[in-house]
Design an enzyme around this catalytic site. Structure first.
Site, mmCIF file in Angstrom:
data_model
loop_
_atom_site.group_PDB
_atom_site.id
_atom_site.type_symbol
_atom_site.label_atom_id
_atom_site.label_comp_id
_atom_site.label_asym_id
_atom_site.label_seq_id
_atom_site.Cartn_x
_atom_site.Cartn_y
_atom_site.Cartn_z
ATOM 1 N N CYS A 20 29.148 15.646 35.429
ATOM 2 C CA CYS A 20 27.855 15.716 36.106
ATOM 3 C C CYS A 20 26.710 15.701 35.088
ATOM 4 C CB CYS A 20 27.821 16.918 37.045
ATOM 5 S SG CYS A 20 26.674 16.626 38.409
ATOM 6 N N HIS A 67 32.554 16.060 40.285
ATOM 7 C CA HIS A 67 33.208 17.248 39.733
ATOM 8 C C HIS A 67 34.719 17.196 39.958
ATOM 9 C CE1 HIS A 67 29.514 19.701 39.016
ATOM 10 N NE2 HIS A 67 29.030 18.845 39.911
ATOM 11 N N GLU A 92 36.877 18.885 38.603
ATOM 12 C CA GLU A 92 37.466 20.237 38.497
ATOM 13 C C GLU A 92 37.657 20.909 39.862
ATOM 14 O OE1 GLU A 92 34.419 19.370 37.676
ATOM 15 O OE2 GLU A 92 32.938 20.966 37.908
#
Ligand code: GLN
Length: 537
Positions: free
Chosen positions: A384, A510, A512
């Site tokens: 990001c 993202h 993650e």
């Protein structure tokens, strides 16, 4: 509501930060591994509509779901433990409850009535607590109540649990998580704080069915008996939760004390099917017995509170286990990095992650970290704001656009290689207005990203207002930074990479948020592999 749905409530006492989220996730994991469909939701007692507007220093990471909810970081644990997506409905705050009751009042839904905490607020809480049961998809719903029993702001939730226990009878269960402190001077474990905490719950009319006791030392049969006696629970319902080496061990530690069996018996579900934990145990074995280790630099501006990057550090654990490597993180404060000291600060790293973030503070340091990783051929993953920093760095140092920057830090920038998204220009309200949630992205055939994902269309979660400025695309591509992932609907650049570098990928989304124990994220796995290669080169 499906008549079969069972409800389990998890409250916390004595102190905060006892790990209710991990206990809830671990129990859910055990029940799921026996074949039950389980989901977890969290009710947070603060007034913010959601944690999206909270500073990470206050509350850690803001986790984002596929459907674009900005949620508490515990939802990340729920997904990582269950390998199942959560949604907007899985995280409710007091702010949201009140907002919806007040909206109803304005609409005239309660016309003539005085709107009160009981029954209107508690009815709304109960409605939301049961909402996920409506889909009929879940046999068991675990609800974590944020905060600590005895807090003023938690009272309406505890009252809602009291009413539900009464209404649902055997289909409802209450688990109370407490702390058993150890007094070093006398060598004793103390049960008094737990007794008081249970008493506080009882004053609100809730009798816990199971106690889970966090402790540094084994409780032993005498302490368990004492707790059972004082707190009106059965001795087999006093479960100890010792400090574990890794949160991923907690399901196993709880299973060893038959927590899942005790729960199933109490809510009247079959205990015939035994938990199938094979994948979980495989992961634990790999995680606990790595054959090598690497050091990854995590560059961010909230590194004092590691919870701000919870999903990233967990994703590295998942990917590390997959690659049989321990992944050590060197936490690097982006604000401290300068052109002069960046090389030294990043020395010896096998990979560099530049983290998400907002605002000007620390951006220059992030750009320096990108430069070192790019120039020195160290595997680089920009997430990001980290991706945006990589575009700025490339524009400045390779394209020689010395004033290249993001519109976020300079509204009058001449060369905003990162610009405000068109649909953000009229946005005034801060809460819930970013580009949020899952978007699809087409990968360029033959690119590194394509190879990593091994497919051409992916879906990843977003949380940002700014984007790659396509006016600079041609020049960047000519000089070696390519756009390898594009949103098919909006044409936004979602991934950049530098093919001449061993491993250099920046993602606007993202990844993650989507890494789980049994499904480590391919980008993190590939990044860890590349870092291992870099170490050995
Ligand atoms: N601040 C950047 C934006 O809003 C990046 C956000 C992030 O890193 N999540 O576009």
């Amino acid at each position: 509501m499906s008549p079969k749905t069972k409800f389990i409530f998890v409250t916390g006492g004595v102190t905060s930060s006892l790990g209710k989220g991990i206990v809830a996730s671990s129990l859910a994991n055990l029940l799921q591994s026996r074949g039950f469909s389980v989901t977890i939701q969290k009710f947070d007692p603060y007034i913010n509509i959601d944690p999206g507007t909270l500073n990470p220093y206050e509350h850690g990471e803001c986790y984002v779901t596929d459907d674009g909810a900005e949620t508490d970081l515990d939802l990340g644990h729920y997904e990582r433990f269950l390998n199942h997506p959560t949604s907007q409905a899985n995280n409710i705050t007091t702010g949201r409850i009140y907002q919806s009751v007040i909206d109803k009042e304005r609409r005239g839904d309660f016309l003539g009535k005085t709107v009160q905490v009981i029954p209107h607020i508690t009815d709304e809480i109960k409605y939301r607590m049961k909402l996920l049961a409506d889909s009929g998809k879940h046999e068991i719903i675990i609800t974590e109540i944020g905060g600590t029993v005895g807090d003023i702001e938690a009272l309406p939730y505890i009252e809602a649990v009291r009413q539900l226990k009464w209404e649902l009878g055997k289909d409802c269960l209450s688990i109370h998580l407490t702390l058993i402190p150890y007094l070093k001077a006398t060598g004793e474990l103390k049960t008094k704080p737990t007794q008081h905490s249970v008493k506080t719950l009882q004053e609100s009319g809730v009798q816990p069915d199971i106690l889970v006791c966090r402790s540094e030392n084994n409780l032993g049969p005498d302490i368990k008996k004492k707790l059972a006696n004082f707190c009106n629970v059965q001795p087999n319902s006093v479960i100890e939760s010792l400090d574990a080496k890794t949160i991923y061990e907690v399901p196993i530690l709880l299973k060893d004390q038959n927590l899942d069996e005790v729960v199933l018996e109490k809510i009247g579900l079959s205990t015939n099917s035994k938990p199938n934990m094979k994948k979980w145990i495989d992961f634990l074995e790999r995680h606990k017995n790595p054959s090598t280790e690497i050091e990854i630099g995590l560059i961010g501006k909230y590194v004092e509170l590691k919870d701000s990057y919870k999903s990233i550090s967990e994703s590295l654990i998942h990917a590390g286990a997959k690659c049989l490597s321990r992944v050590n993180i060197r936490w690097i404060h982006s604000e401290n990095l300068t052109r002069d000291n960046a090389s030294k600060a990043l020395e010896g790293l096998h990979g560099v992650i530049v983290a998400p973030g907002f605002g000007a503070r620390g951006l220059e340091g992030k750009i320096e970290a990108v430069r070192i990783a790019r120039e020195e051929g160290v595997p680089f993953l920009g997430i990001c704001f980290g991706m945006q920093a990589s575009v700025i760095e490339y524009a400045r140092n390779v394209l020689n656009i010395s004033n290249a920057t993001s519109r976020e830090v300079d509204p009058d920038a001449k060369n905003a290689v990162i610009d405000l998204m068109a649909d953000q220009k009229k946005v005034i309200n801060k809460g819930g207005t970013m580009r949020l949630g899952a978007c699809s992205c087409d990968l360029k055939k033959g690119s590194q990203s394509h190879e990593v994902y091994a497919k051409t269309t992916i879906s990843e979660r977003h949380r940002h207002r700014f984007e790659f400025n396509n006016e600079f695309l041609e020049r960047l591509e000519e000089s070696g930074m390519i756009a390898s992932g594009i949103n098919p609907e909006t044409n936004l650049v979602e991934i950049v990479e530098v093919p001449s570098h061993p491993w250099f990928i920046g993602v606007q989304f993202h990844p993650e948020y989507k890494s789980t124990v049994v499904n480590p994220h391919p980008l993190f796995v590939s990044f860890v592999k590349a870092s291992l290669t870099h170490k050995n080169s």
